[in-house]
Design a protein around this motif. Structure first.
Motif, PDB file in Angstrom:
ATOM      1  N   LEU A  38       0.819  -1.217   0.000  1.00 66.69           N
ATOM      2  CA  LEU A  38       0.000   0.000   0.000  1.00 66.69           C
ATOM      3  C   LEU A  38       0.852   1.266   0.000  1.00 66.69           C
ATOM      4  CD1 LEU A  38      -2.811  -0.852   2.588  1.00 66.69           C
ATOM      5  CD2 LEU A  38      -3.102  -0.438   0.143  1.00 66.69           C
ATOM      6  N   GLU A  39       1.875   1.289   0.823  1.00 68.94           N
ATOM      7  CA  GLU A  39       2.668   2.504   1.036  1.00 68.94           C
ATOM      8  C   GLU A  39       3.887   2.624   0.110  1.00 68.94           C
ATOM      9  OE1 GLU A  39       1.843   5.016   3.017  1.00 68.94           O
ATOM     10  OE2 GLU A  39       0.081   3.993   3.812  1.00 68.94           O
ATOM     11  N   LEU A  40       4.395   1.490  -0.394  1.00 69.67           N
ATOM     12  CA  LEU A  40       5.622   1.461  -1.200  1.00 69.67           C
ATOM     13  C   LEU A  40       6.723   2.299  -0.547  1.00 69.67           C
ATOM     14  CD1 LEU A  40       3.972   1.868  -4.711  1.00 69.67           C
ATOM     15  CD2 LEU A  40       4.699  -0.264  -3.608  1.00 69.67           C
ATOM     16  N   PRO A  41       7.082   1.953   0.690  1.00 76.57           N
ATOM     17  CA  PRO A  41       7.991   2.815   1.459  1.00 76.57           C
ATOM     18  C   PRO A  41       9.439   2.799   0.971  1.00 76.57           C
ATOM     19  CG  PRO A  41       7.630   0.768   2.634  1.00 76.57           C
ATOM     20  CD  PRO A  41       6.714   0.750   1.431  1.00 76.57           C
ATOM     21  N   ARG A  42      10.071   3.950   1.110  1.00 78.86           N
ATOM     22  CA  ARG A  42      11.523   4.070   0.938  1.00 78.86           C
ATOM     23  C   ARG A  42      12.210   3.801   2.271  1.00 78.86           C
ATOM     24  NH1 ARG A  42      13.363   4.113  -4.216  1.00 78.86           N
ATOM     25  NH2 ARG A  42      12.132   5.496  -5.483  1.00 78.86           N
ATOM     26  N   GLU A  43      11.462   4.012   3.342  1.00 80.71           N
ATOM     27  CA  GLU A  43      11.963   3.768   4.694  1.00 80.71           C
ATOM     28  C   GLU A  43      10.916   2.989   5.477  1.00 80.71           C
ATOM     29  OE1 GLU A  43      13.073   7.367   6.735  1.00 80.71           O
ATOM     30  OE2 GLU A  43      13.784   8.256   4.868  1.00 80.71           O
ATOM     31  N   LEU A  44      11.352   1.909   6.100  1.00 76.64           N
ATOM     32  CA  LEU A  44      10.480   1.132   6.985  1.00 76.64           C
ATOM     33  C   LEU A  44      11.145   1.070   8.348  1.00 76.64           C
ATOM     34  CD1 LEU A  44       8.161  -0.817   7.757  1.00 76.64           C
ATOM     35  CD2 LEU A  44       9.558  -2.669   6.803  1.00 76.64           C
ATOM     36  N   THR A  45      10.434   1.496   9.362  1.00 76.56           N
ATOM     37  CA  THR A  45      10.897   1.368  10.736  1.00 76.56           C
ATOM     38  C   THR A  45      10.016   0.326  11.417  1.00 76.56           C
ATOM     39  OG1 THR A  45      11.635   3.661  10.830  1.00 76.56           O
ATOM     40  CG2 THR A  45      11.258   2.555  12.938  1.00 76.56           C
ATOM     41  N   ILE A  46      10.655  -0.686  11.971  1.00 78.84           N
ATOM     42  CA  ILE A  46       9.931  -1.723  12.701  1.00 78.84           C
ATOM     43  C   ILE A  46      10.222  -1.526  14.187  1.00 78.84           C
ATOM     44  CG2 ILE A  46       9.613  -4.200  13.053  1.00 78.84           C
ATOM     45  CD1 ILE A  46      10.570  -4.599  10.147  1.00 78.84           C
ATOM     46  N   ASP A  47       9.188  -1.223  14.939  1.00 77.20           N
ATOM     47  CA  ASP A  47       9.300  -0.945  16.369  1.00 77.20           C
ATOM     48  C   ASP A  47       8.920  -2.211  17.140  1.00 77.20           C
ATOM     49  OD1 ASP A  47       9.058  -0.069  19.008  1.00 77.20           O
ATOM     50  OD2 ASP A  47       8.132   1.833  18.434  1.00 77.20           O
ATOM     51  N   LEU A  48       9.854  -2.728  17.913  1.00 79.53           N
ATOM     52  CA  LEU A  48       9.635  -3.975  18.655  1.00 79.53           C
ATOM     53  C   LEU A  48       9.393  -3.752  20.146  1.00 79.53           C
ATOM     54  CD1 LEU A  48      12.362  -6.262  17.017  1.00 79.53           C
ATOM     55  CD2 LEU A  48       9.982  -5.955  16.344  1.00 79.53           C
ATOM     56  N   GLU A  49       9.121  -2.519  20.524  1.00 80.84           N
ATOM     57  CA  GLU A  49       8.961  -2.206  21.949  1.00 80.84           C
ATOM     58  C   GLU A  49       7.919  -3.078  22.639  1.00 80.84           C
ATOM     59  OE1 GLU A  49       8.655   1.673  24.830  1.00 80.84           O
ATOM     60  OE2 GLU A  49       7.761   1.810  22.840  1.00 80.84           O
ATOM     61  N   GLY A  50       6.839  -3.409  21.966  1.00 77.66           N
ATOM     62  CA  GLY A  50       5.768  -4.185  22.574  1.00 77.66           C
ATOM     63  C   GLY A  50       5.937  -5.693  22.473  1.00 77.66           C
ATOM     64  N   VAL A  51       7.061  -6.145  21.927  1.00 77.87           N
ATOM     65  CA  VAL A  51       7.281  -7.587  21.757  1.00 77.87           C
ATOM     66  C   VAL A  51       7.704  -8.202  23.091  1.00 77.87           C
ATOM     67  CG1 VAL A  51       8.724  -9.325  20.626  1.00 77.87           C
ATOM     68  CG2 VAL A  51       7.816  -7.406  19.308  1.00 77.87           C
ATOM     69  N   THR A  52       6.969  -9.231  23.515  1.00 75.38           N
ATOM     70  CA  THR A  52       7.257  -9.881  24.785  1.00 75.38           C
ATOM     71  C   THR A  52       8.106 -11.144  24.623  1.00 75.38           C
ATOM     72  OG1 THR A  52       5.148 -11.081  24.639  1.00 75.38           O
ATOM     73  CG2 THR A  52       5.157  -8.999  25.873  1.00 75.38           C
ATOM     74  N   PHE A  53       8.118 -11.707  23.405  1.00 75.36           N
ATOM     75  CA  PHE A  53       8.905 -12.911  23.132  1.00 75.36           C
ATOM     76  C   PHE A  53       9.120 -13.010  21.633  1.00 75.36           C
ATOM     77  CE2 PHE A  53       9.102 -17.340  21.717  1.00 75.36           C
ATOM     78  CZ  PHE A  53      10.221 -17.775  22.425  1.00 75.36           C
ATOM     79  N   MET A  54      10.309 -13.474  21.239  1.00 73.30           N
ATOM     80  CA  MET A  54      10.587 -13.698  19.830  1.00 73.30           C
ATOM     81  C   MET A  54      11.432 -14.946  19.683  1.00 73.30           C
ATOM     82  SD  MET A  54      12.491 -11.256  17.041  1.00 73.30           S
ATOM     83  CE  MET A  54      11.128 -10.111  16.914  1.00 73.30           C
ATOM     84  N   ASP A  55      11.027 -15.818  18.744  1.00 76.34           N
ATOM     85  CA  ASP A  55      11.866 -16.970  18.416  1.00 76.34           C
ATOM     86  C   ASP A  55      12.408 -16.764  17.004  1.00 76.34           C
ATOM     87  OD1 ASP A  55       9.822 -17.721  16.648  1.00 76.34           O
ATOM     88  OD2 ASP A  55       9.166 -19.423  17.853  1.00 76.34           O
ATOM     89  N   SER A  56      12.927 -17.810  16.409  1.00 76.13           N
ATOM     90  CA  SER A  56      13.545 -17.678  15.091  1.00 76.13           C
ATOM     91  C   SER A  56      12.556 -17.246  14.013  1.00 76.13           C
ATOM     92  CB  SER A  56      14.224 -18.984  14.693  1.00 76.13           C
ATOM     93  OG  SER A  56      13.279 -20.035  14.645  1.00 76.13           O
ATOM     94  N   SER A  57      11.281 -17.349  14.263  1.00 76.38           N
ATOM     95  CA  SER A  57      10.286 -16.865  13.310  1.00 76.38           C
ATOM     96  C   SER A  57      10.399 -15.356  13.107  1.00 76.38           C
ATOM     97  CB  SER A  57       8.880 -17.197  13.790  1.00 76.38           C
ATOM     98  OG  SER A  57       8.725 -18.589  13.930  1.00 76.38           O
ATOM     99  N   GLY A  58      10.867 -14.664  14.135  1.00 74.60           N
ATOM    100  CA  GLY A  58      11.079 -13.222  14.021  1.00 74.60           C
ATOM    101  C   GLY A  58      12.134 -12.886  12.987  1.00 74.60           C
ATOM    102  N   ILE A  59      13.118 -13.759  12.833  1.00 75.37           N
ATOM    103  CA  ILE A  59      14.142 -13.575  11.808  1.00 75.37           C
ATOM    104  C   ILE A  59      13.485 -13.568  10.434  1.00 75.37           C
ATOM    105  CG2 ILE A  59      16.184 -14.609  10.721  1.00 75.37           C
ATOM    106  CD1 ILE A  59      16.781 -15.840  13.557  1.00 75.37           C
ATOM    107  N   ALA A  60      12.612 -14.535  10.196  1.00 76.92           N
ATOM    108  CA  ALA A  60      11.918 -14.632   8.907  1.00 76.92           C
ATOM    109  C   ALA A  60      11.048 -13.403   8.657  1.00 76.92           C
ATOM    110  CB  ALA A  60      11.082 -15.902   8.858  1.00 76.92           C
ATOM    111  N   VAL A  61      10.376 -12.914   9.687  1.00 74.95           N
ATOM    112  CA  VAL A  61       9.525 -11.735   9.544  1.00 74.95           C
ATOM    113  C   VAL A  61      10.359 -10.542   9.084  1.00 74.95           C
ATOM    114  CG1 VAL A  61       8.164 -10.027  10.842  1.00 74.95           C
ATOM    115  CG2 VAL A  61       7.762 -12.475  11.191  1.00 74.95           C
TER     116      VAL A  61
END
Length: 101
Positions: A38-61
């Motif tokens: 939708l946005e076709l961004p030149r810049e993407l910021t991914i904010d993980l502040e609210g993430v309580t747990f991450m496994d290797s699936s986060g790498i794929a994301v």
């Protein structure tokens, strides 16, 4: 797991919250792909502040988002990374592909 996106002027910010694991990774990827299309961004910021747990699936994301934004000539920055998620992501070498702040 939730993804909240805001975008303006080809700049997209995606805030993730909850657990980023094999149960929710597909939904996160689908929402990020939808927002990137939708946005076709030149810049993407991914904010993980609210993430309580991450496994290797986060790498794929993050890799999928990085690849897609790269196809658009853009860059990805990851911010507010919790300590546990930082270990997973940096062990995989993602800090060499995208900026962590």
């Amino acid at each position: 797991m939730a993804v909240t996106c805001t975008g303006e002027g080809r700049v997209l910010r995606a805030a993730l919250s909850g657990e980023v694991d094999h149960h929710g990774a597909r939904a996160i990827m689908e929402e990020l792909n939808r927002q990137i299309d939708l946005e076709l961004p030149r810049e993407l910021t991914i904010d993980l502040e609210g993430v309580t747990f991450m496994d290797s699936s986060g790498i794929a994301v993050l890799l999928r988002a990085w690849r897609r934004v790269g196809e658009l000539g853009g860059s990805v920055q990851v911010v507010n990374v919790p300590a546990q998620a930082a270990k997973v992501l940096k062990t995989a070498g993602l800090d060499k592909l995208m900026k962590f702040a």
